[in-house]
Design a protein around this motif. Structure first.
Motif, PDB file in Angstrom:
ATOM      1  N   GLU A  75       0.836  -1.204   0.000  1.00 42.56           N
ATOM      2  CA  GLU A  75       0.000   0.000   0.000  1.00 42.56           C
ATOM      3  C   GLU A  75       0.870   1.253   0.000  1.00 42.56           C
ATOM      4  OE1 GLU A  75      -3.629   2.112   2.556  1.00 42.56           O
ATOM      5  OE2 GLU A  75      -2.928   0.113   3.103  1.00 42.56           O
ATOM      6  N   TRP A  76       1.946   1.248   0.785  1.00 42.19           N
ATOM      7  CA  TRP A  76       2.804   2.439   0.848  1.00 42.19           C
ATOM      8  C   TRP A  76       3.480   2.694  -0.494  1.00 42.19           C
ATOM      9  CZ3 TRP A  76       8.088   2.838   0.121  1.00 42.19           C
ATOM     10  CH2 TRP A  76       8.834   1.658   0.115  1.00 42.19           C
ATOM     11  N   VAL A  77       3.803   1.629  -1.222  1.00 38.64           N
ATOM     12  CA  VAL A  77       4.408   1.773  -2.548  1.00 38.64           C
ATOM     13  C   VAL A  77       3.378   2.339  -3.527  1.00 38.64           C
ATOM     14  CG1 VAL A  77       5.373   0.508  -4.522  1.00 38.64           C
ATOM     15  CG2 VAL A  77       6.109  -0.058  -2.198  1.00 38.64           C
ATOM     16  N   ALA A  78       2.174   1.776  -3.493  1.00 36.57           N
ATOM     17  CA  ALA A  78       1.112   2.233  -4.399  1.00 36.57           C
ATOM     18  C   ALA A  78       0.804   3.716  -4.194  1.00 36.57           C
ATOM     19  CB  ALA A  78      -0.139   1.397  -4.195  1.00 36.57           C
ATOM     20  N   LYS A  79       0.808   4.153  -2.937  1.00 36.70           N
ATOM     21  CA  LYS A  79       0.499   5.557  -2.638  1.00 36.70           C
ATOM     22  C   LYS A  79       1.671   6.470  -2.969  1.00 36.70           C
ATOM     23  CE  LYS A  79      -3.087   4.781   0.831  1.00 36.70           C
ATOM     24  NZ  LYS A  79      -3.469   4.859   2.256  1.00 36.70           N
ATOM     25  N   THR A 128      -2.726  -7.854  -5.787  1.00 34.62           N
ATOM     26  CA  THR A 128      -1.358  -8.134  -5.381  1.00 34.62           C
ATOM     27  C   THR A 128      -1.354  -9.017  -4.133  1.00 34.62           C
ATOM     28  OG1 THR A 128       0.826  -7.117  -5.059  1.00 34.62           O
ATOM     29  CG2 THR A 128      -1.035  -6.120  -3.884  1.00 34.62           C
ATOM     30  N   ASP A 129      -0.159  -9.469  -3.737  1.00 34.01           N
ATOM     31  CA  ASP A 129      -0.067 -10.468  -2.670  1.00 34.01           C
ATOM     32  C   ASP A 129       0.468  -9.938  -1.341  1.00 34.01           C
ATOM     33  OD1 ASP A 129       2.348 -10.040  -3.965  1.00 34.01           O
ATOM     34  OD2 ASP A 129       2.972 -12.134  -3.953  1.00 34.01           O
ATOM     35  N   HIS A 130       1.450  -9.070  -1.367  1.00 28.85           N
ATOM     36  CA  HIS A 130       2.082  -8.581  -0.138  1.00 28.85           C
ATOM     37  C   HIS A 130       2.823  -7.281  -0.426  1.00 28.85           C
ATOM     38  CE1 HIS A 130       5.921  -9.818  -1.837  1.00 28.85           C
ATOM     39  NE2 HIS A 130       5.421 -11.028  -2.050  1.00 28.85           N
ATOM     40  N   GLY A 131       3.286  -6.638   0.627  1.00 31.32           N
ATOM     41  CA  GLY A 131       4.072  -5.430   0.475  1.00 31.32           C
ATOM     42  C   GLY A 131       5.558  -5.705   0.571  1.00 31.32           C
ATOM     43  N   VAL A 132       6.331  -4.642   0.814  1.00 29.87           N
ATOM     44  CA  VAL A 132       7.793  -4.739   0.836  1.00 29.87           C
ATOM     45  C   VAL A 132       8.378  -3.747   1.843  1.00 29.87           C
ATOM     46  CG1 VAL A 132       7.985  -5.500  -1.572  1.00 29.87           C
ATOM     47  CG2 VAL A 132       7.970  -3.063  -1.057  1.00 29.87           C
ATOM     48  N   HIS A 133       9.614  -4.016   2.247  1.00 25.40           N
ATOM     49  CA  HIS A 133      10.349  -3.050   3.082  1.00 25.40           C
ATOM     50  C   HIS A 133      11.824  -3.148   2.717  1.00 25.40           C
ATOM     51  CE1 HIS A 133      10.884  -6.796   5.458  1.00 25.40           C
ATOM     52  NE2 HIS A 133      12.051  -6.264   5.791  1.00 25.40           N
ATOM     53  N   LYS A 188       7.743  -9.964   7.055  1.00 25.76           N
ATOM     54  CA  LYS A 188       7.570  -9.581   8.447  1.00 25.76           C
ATOM     55  C   LYS A 188       6.126  -9.162   8.729  1.00 25.76           C
ATOM     56  CE  LYS A 188      12.320  -7.987   9.253  1.00 25.76           C
ATOM     57  NZ  LYS A 188      13.179  -6.846   9.641  1.00 25.76           N
ATOM     58  N   ASP A 189       5.749  -9.236   9.973  1.00 28.33           N
ATOM     59  CA  ASP A 189       4.418  -8.799  10.397  1.00 28.33           C
ATOM     60  C   ASP A 189       4.460  -7.308  10.706  1.00 28.33           C
ATOM     61  OD1 ASP A 189       1.802  -8.687  11.154  1.00 28.33           O
ATOM     62  OD2 ASP A 189       2.052  -9.819  13.021  1.00 28.33           O
ATOM     63  N   ILE A 190       4.690  -6.522   9.660  1.00 32.10           N
ATOM     64  CA  ILE A 190       4.752  -5.068   9.774  1.00 32.10           C
ATOM     65  C   ILE A 190       3.858  -4.469   8.695  1.00 32.10           C
ATOM     66  CG2 ILE A 190       7.074  -5.015  10.788  1.00 32.10           C
ATOM     67  CD1 ILE A 190       8.183  -4.382   7.992  1.00 32.10           C
ATOM     68  N   ALA A 191       3.421  -3.231   8.890  1.00 27.90           N
ATOM     69  CA  ALA A 191       2.482  -2.596   7.969  1.00 27.90           C
ATOM     70  C   ALA A 191       3.013  -2.553   6.536  1.00 27.90           C
ATOM     71  CB  ALA A 191       2.151  -1.192   8.454  1.00 27.90           C
ATOM     72  N   LYS A 192       4.298  -2.274   6.364  1.00 31.56           N
ATOM     73  CA  LYS A 192       4.851  -2.172   5.012  1.00 31.56           C
ATOM     74  C   LYS A 192       4.726  -3.487   4.241  1.00 31.56           C
ATOM     75  CE  LYS A 192       8.076   1.701   5.123  1.00 31.56           C
ATOM     76  NZ  LYS A 192       9.453   2.135   4.836  1.00 31.56           N
ATOM     77  N   ASP A 193       4.794  -4.599   4.940  1.00 30.64           N
ATOM     78  CA  ASP A 193       4.690  -5.916   4.295  1.00 30.64           C
ATOM     79  C   ASP A 193       3.255  -6.429   4.228  1.00 30.64           C
ATOM     80  OD1 ASP A 193       7.433  -5.778   4.233  1.00 30.64           O
ATOM     81  OD2 ASP A 193       7.777  -7.652   5.297  1.00 30.64           O
ATOM     82  N   MET A 194       2.438  -6.066   5.213  1.00 28.27           N
ATOM     83  CA  MET A 194       1.099  -6.649   5.343  1.00 28.27           C
ATOM     84  C   MET A 194      -0.003  -5.836   4.665  1.00 28.27           C
ATOM     85  SD  MET A 194       1.426  -9.539   7.005  1.00 28.27           S
ATOM     86  CE  MET A 194      -0.194  -9.914   7.694  1.00 28.27           C
ATOM     87  N   ASN A 195       0.141  -4.519   4.600  1.00 26.07           N
ATOM     88  CA  ASN A 195      -0.932  -3.665   4.074  1.00 26.07           C
ATOM     89  C   ASN A 195      -0.807  -3.490   2.569  1.00 26.07           C
ATOM     90  OD1 ASN A 195      -1.720  -3.430   6.708  1.00 26.07           O
ATOM     91  ND2 ASN A 195      -1.138  -1.277   6.937  1.00 26.07           N
ATOM     92  N   ILE A 196      -1.868  -3.847   1.855  1.00 24.37           N
ATOM     93  CA  ILE A 196      -1.891  -3.771   0.395  1.00 24.37           C
ATOM     94  C   ILE A 196      -3.232  -3.210  -0.073  1.00 24.37           C
ATOM     95  CG2 ILE A 196      -0.185  -5.589  -0.062  1.00 24.37           C
ATOM     96  CD1 ILE A 196      -2.454  -7.600  -0.272  1.00 24.37           C
TER      97      ILE A 196
END
Length: 262
Positions: A58-62, A230-235, A246-254
């Motif tokens: 989500e952070w990448v998309a935004k 999409t499947d997951h985020g990134v950090h 990881k169980d962090i917003a950057k990886d979990m929120n899409i």
């Protein structure tokens, strides 16, 4: 907006086609169900085309909304949560079975055939013709083998999209599932904000446009759900390379995006 689990995707896709969902797909995404009902006057869709670009957090998309501009023009955007661990095979197993990692059995980075009932099994049971178009030896090439659907495996994203456009033009399938991986590959080799990674996102956006234009041209008069899932985020790790898991917003929120095209 409500954040929905990846485990709710399959049920909503089945609801859109008015077919029975597989065993573990018990909950759906209310926003998607209402969207489809409203846009089709309650009749559901004739076809589904799913674009699966890997690793758009989500952070990448935004952050790169200007690069992903056409995807952002979709009619519906839904906040989603990945499953844990947010690794590609774990996530796609949940996306296309409706099951948790504990239920489908892929609970770490492992690529093998899934034995429980999937979205693709539900399609076969409903006499829907389906195919998966993917890069060879990736999760989407392996997880759902053994179903009575067609499999197209190509060398890279470019060939996958070209083949998908060709298949849409042929108009022989009720459901086409299209997987791309470039951003995930490059972000692992560099980092999520590198110039090469941003170029990969641009290619995702271009692929989206090519697929959408093919649908508009070939599926005239058919209500088509075009889903970008999409499947997951990134950090970025302390050693500077990109990663996820990881169980962090950057990886979990899409974010997932939906259009109805007719």
């Amino acid at each position: 907006m409500e954040r929905n689990s990846l485990t709710k995707v399959t049920k909503s896709l089945c609801n859109a086609l008015n077919i029975n969902a597989p065993e573990f797909a018990k909950e759906s995404i209310g926003l998607v169900d209402k969207f489809v009902q409203k846009k089709t006057a309650g009749k559901g869709v004739d076809k589904i085309v799913i674009f699966n670009p890997d690793a758009i957090g989500e952070w990448v998309a935004k952050k790169y909304k200007n690069i992903l501009q056409n995807i952002w023009e979709s009619e519906l955007c839904v906040q989603m949560s990945s499953v844990y661990p947010p690794k590609t095979p774990v996530c796609f197993a949940s996306i296309y079975t409706g099951g948790t990692p504990q239920e489908h059995g892929i609970n770490h980075y492992e690529k093998r055939k899934i034995e429980i009932e999937s979205f693709f099994d539900a399609l076969v049971s409903a006499n829907k013709k389906a195919c998966i178009v993917t890069v060879a030896n990736q999760s989407m090439d392996i997880l759902f083998r053994g179903r009575e659907i067609d499999y197209y495996t190509l060398k890279n994203d470019k060939e996958v999209v070209e083949k998908s456009v060709e298949l849409i033009a042929d108009n022989n399938y009720d459901v086409i599932c299209i997987y791309n991986q470039e951003y995930d590959d490059i972000m692992h080799r560099t980092h999520p904000k590198s110039l090469l990674a941003k170029s990969a996102l641009r290619n995702y956006n271009n692929s989206y446009c090519m697929i959408k234009n093919a649908i508009k041209k070939s599926y005239v008069g058919k209500k088509t759900l075009f889903a970008t899932i999409t499947d997951h985020g990134v950090h970025r790790e302390w050693y500077l390379l990109g990663n996820h898991g990881k169980d962090i917003a950057k990886d979990m929120n899409i974010l997932h995006f939906y259009d109805i095209i007719d």
